[in-house]
Design a protein around this motif. Structure first.
Motif, PDB file in Angstrom:
ATOM      1  N   THR A  87       0.610  -1.168   0.106  1.00  0.00           N
ATOM      2  CA  THR A  87       0.213   0.290   0.094  1.00  0.00           C
ATOM      3  C   THR A  87       0.848   1.301   0.058  1.00  0.00           C
ATOM      4  O   THR A  87       0.544   2.273  -0.635  1.00  0.00           O
ATOM      5  CB  THR A  87      -1.034   0.092   1.380  1.00  0.00           C
ATOM      6  N   ASP A  94       2.094   1.740  -3.364  1.00  0.00           N
ATOM      7  CA  ASP A  94       1.882   2.226  -4.545  1.00  0.00           C
ATOM      8  C   ASP A  94       1.286   3.515  -4.019  1.00  0.00           C
ATOM      9  O   ASP A  94       0.649   4.804  -4.868  1.00  0.00           O
ATOM     10  CB  ASP A  94       0.156   1.171  -4.183  1.00  0.00           C
ATOM     11  N   GLN A  98      -4.780  -0.542  -6.139  1.00  0.00           N
ATOM     12  CA  GLN A  98      -4.064   0.503  -6.155  1.00  0.00           C
ATOM     13  C   GLN A  98      -4.084   1.794  -6.560  1.00  0.00           C
ATOM     14  O   GLN A  98      -4.013   3.204  -6.122  1.00  0.00           O
ATOM     15  CB  GLN A  98      -2.861  -0.148  -7.230  1.00  0.00           C
TER      16      GLN A  98
END
Length: 643
Positions: free
Chosen positions: A319, A322, A341
């Motif tokens: 995470t 992204d 994403q």
């Protein structure tokens, strides 16, 4: 004694020396001083000789503030007119035969040049200089004292007090201004960092007034200050200075003058903080934004863990990748992974301005940490100080030494006192006090007192009137340059607001007693008027005074002449182990002065004491014989102006 100056302080000082100490004074002033009215002292009525008129009645009159003026002008002082105090002028004024010389010109360089010349003309001369630069004053004082010591070593100055004292009118007036704002009176003496005031207490019928640190005097039975002059005979109804305990106990119904320490009972200052707290780096809105972003990141990480089934730590790591757009696109992955994403990238875009705002706010906070502070919300019980010039800076420093909260108001962004306020972390309001909203920003409606010490009389008066309209019971202290104007303002404000404390002060009027005391010798701390008489405060080394050395405190006390008030522990370190004074020393260790000494305490030659004395008593202690000369208007041998 010779007094040289170019403004009202010279006239005040000459009047103080003549009226309080009974000294012979020669005044050196510029030629214009005889045709133009001297500032501060008021309307001089054409000539300096006329200025030094009005004898003993003026010693006791109220001077625009409801309090006695001890240093009233006295006729008969020779006047020398000169543009500058060069060698010829000083010689014509009699410096070679004088006991003391005061140089109180407004220019530091003029005073220094004249002091060097005077020390060469008379190495035995006691010098008093008016300098604003403290550091330079210390060097000049050491230099002139060294020159006097060398002359004494040659046998020219043996047994003569040829000391040099450097004073500033701002430094000497600041304690009185502070005491007026805190306690409502300027009858103060400053010693060892303490402010002491003389307070008149009127007892109830048939009772004795409550004592303070010491009972200095018993007021005349009439209580109006119009008693017969001192020493006028058996029927003397004037005040009784330095009475003994038996006289105090027997003075039922008579008012007393007691000594008290000036202290502040309002809210204390907040504790000083050396570092900027983390919470103050960012505003509330920015902190909530950061918290929201963290919550979004955690939610995305949890969603990725639930959708893909990978390890929670790996889901949080992906995470973040992204979020910062440094991970590979999720091509070929599940739809849920691709959606997460995209959401992480969107949150990353939203995070950029939040991080930029956080950086800018942190930089601004650190920059403002060294800038001027604003009055905190809810502040009250403070002193509003108007003006951060030469006088205001000294007053601000003195207020902070007493731990009194202050809010300053200054219109000049380049004022000399702003650096001091920034260093002391004192709130400052920049703005013209004559404009609406400036005093409100200083929380004038919650203040304890207003101190208006700018150089403009009208500005000080306008601020006082506006503050009175906001809060009628506010204590107001005005610095007014002209005495006549000060008297008119005081009487009008007192009549308009009888229940409020209003005081108008002149800096030269407040500074003159300190300069006069320094001309009498370094041991003089100050003088306090008591009706038609004057009490002097002095610090003396016990050694060499047979009236004190080897005697107990009770034996050293002489009613009507002198009384030992305190022991200076800073100069008497060798005596601190004395059991008789050990308990008292524990009470006064913070200030360096021991009050309420036991009567059995024996004064040794290593002690240094603070005492109150009459003029005759101090002259006897110092081994000085009062000059036997006639004072204009004195017919009785006990005239109050005779030393």
């Amino acid at each position: 004694m010779v007094v040289c100056g170019d403004d009202g302080l010279a006239h005040r000082l000459a009047a103080e020396l003549r009226g309080v100490y009974g000294e012979q004074v020669t005044l050196v002033v510029p030629p214009s001083e005889r045709s133009v009215r001297p500032p501060v002292v008021g309307r001089a009525r054409a000539t300096t000789a006329a200025l030094l008129d009005r004898v003993s009645a003026a010693v006791n009159r109220a001077g625009g503030n409801g309090e006695p003026v001890a240093g009233a002008p006295v006729a008969g002082a020779p006047v020398t007119e000169a543009t500058e105090p060069n060698e010829a002028v000083l010689a014509a004024a009699g410096v070679e035969r004088a006991a003391a010389l005061a140089l109180v010109y407004d220019d530091d360089e003029t005073n220094i040049r004249a002091a060097l010349t005077a020390r060469r003309l008379n190495p035995r001369l006691r010098l008093v200089l008016r300098l604003y630069n403290r550091r330079l004053g210390q060097h000049i004082e050491e230099l002139l004292d060294q020159a006097a010591a060398l002359a004494a070593g040659d046998g020219d100055g043996a047994g003569v007090d040829a000391s040099t004292t450097v004073l500033s009118d701002a430094d000497t007036a600041a304690p009185a201004l502070v005491a007026t704002a805190v306690a409502g009176t300027s009858k103060v003496v400053q010693t060892d960092g303490l402010l002491l005031r003389a307070v008149e207490r009127t007892p109830r019928p048939g009772q004795v007034a409550e004592p303070g640190l010491a009972t200095l005097a018993l007021l005349s039975p009439t209580g109006n200050g119009s008693g017969v002059p001192e020493g006028s005979g058996p029927g003397d109804e004037g005040p009784s200075l330095l009475p003994d305990a038996q006289a105090v106990r027997g003075a039922t119904g008579r008012g007393t003058v007691v000594l008290e320490q000036v202290s502040y009972a309002g809210p204390s200052l907040p504790p000083a903080r050396g570092a900027v707290p983390f919470a103050s780096l960012f505003s509330r809105r920015l902190r909530w934004s950061l918290a929201g972003m963290v919550a979004c990141v955690v939610a995305l990480a949890v969603a990725l863990w639930l959708v893909t089934g990978i390890h929670p730590l790996k889901a949080f790591y992906l995470t973040l990748l992204d979020l910062f757009a440094i991970d590979d696109p999720a091509i070929g992955a599940s739809v849920g992974r691709q959606i997460l994403q995209l959401l992480s990238g969107l949150v990353g875009l939203l995070l950029l301005p939040v991080l930029l705002a956080a950086v800018l706010e942190a930089l601004g906070t650190f920059r403002s940490a060294s800038a001027l502070r604003k009055p905190p919300r809810g502040m009250g019980g403070h002193v509003v100080l108007l003006g951060l010039g030469k006088i205001g800076t000294r007053v601000l420093t003195r207020l902070r030494e007493l731990s009194i909260p202050v809010v300053c108001v200054e219109s000049d962004p380049e004022a000399r006192g702003l650096a001091t306020a920034r260093r002391l972390r004192v709130p400052v309001v920049l703005g013209d006090v004559t404009q609406e909203g400036v005093l409100e920003a200083a929380k004038i409606h919650r203040a304890h007192a207003l101190l208006a010490v700018t150089s403009a009389d009208t500005t000080n008066l306008e601020a006082a009137l506006y503050a009175r309209s906001v809060r009628p019971d506010l204590r107001v202290v005005l610095r007014l340059y002209d005495d006549d104007f000060s008297t008119a303002v005081y009487r009008t404000l007192r009549a308009a607001h009888p229940r409020a404390s209003t005081r108008s002060r002149s800096v030269s009027h407040l500074a003159a007693p300190a300069f006069a005391g320094a001309m009498m010798g370094r041991q003089i701390l100050g003088a306090i008027p008591v009706e038609r008489r004057v009490l002097l405060f002095a610090a003396l080394e016990v050694a060499g005074h047979p009236q004190l050395e080897g005697k107990t405190v009770a034996e050293a006390f002489r009613a009507g002449s002198w009384r030992v008030l305190a022991l200076d522990t800073g100069a008497s370190a060798g005596r601190r182990e004395e059991s008789a004074a050990e308990e008292a020393y524990e009470d006064g260790r913070n200030s360096g002065l021991v009050w309420d000494l036991p009567d059995a305490y024996v004064l040794s030659g290593t002690d240094r004491v603070v005492l109150a004395a009459t003029r005759r008593g101090l002259a006897e202690l110092l081994g000085r014989r009062p000059p036997e000369r006639a004072v204009p208007g004195a017919t009785a041998p006990g005239h109050p102006l005779r030393p």
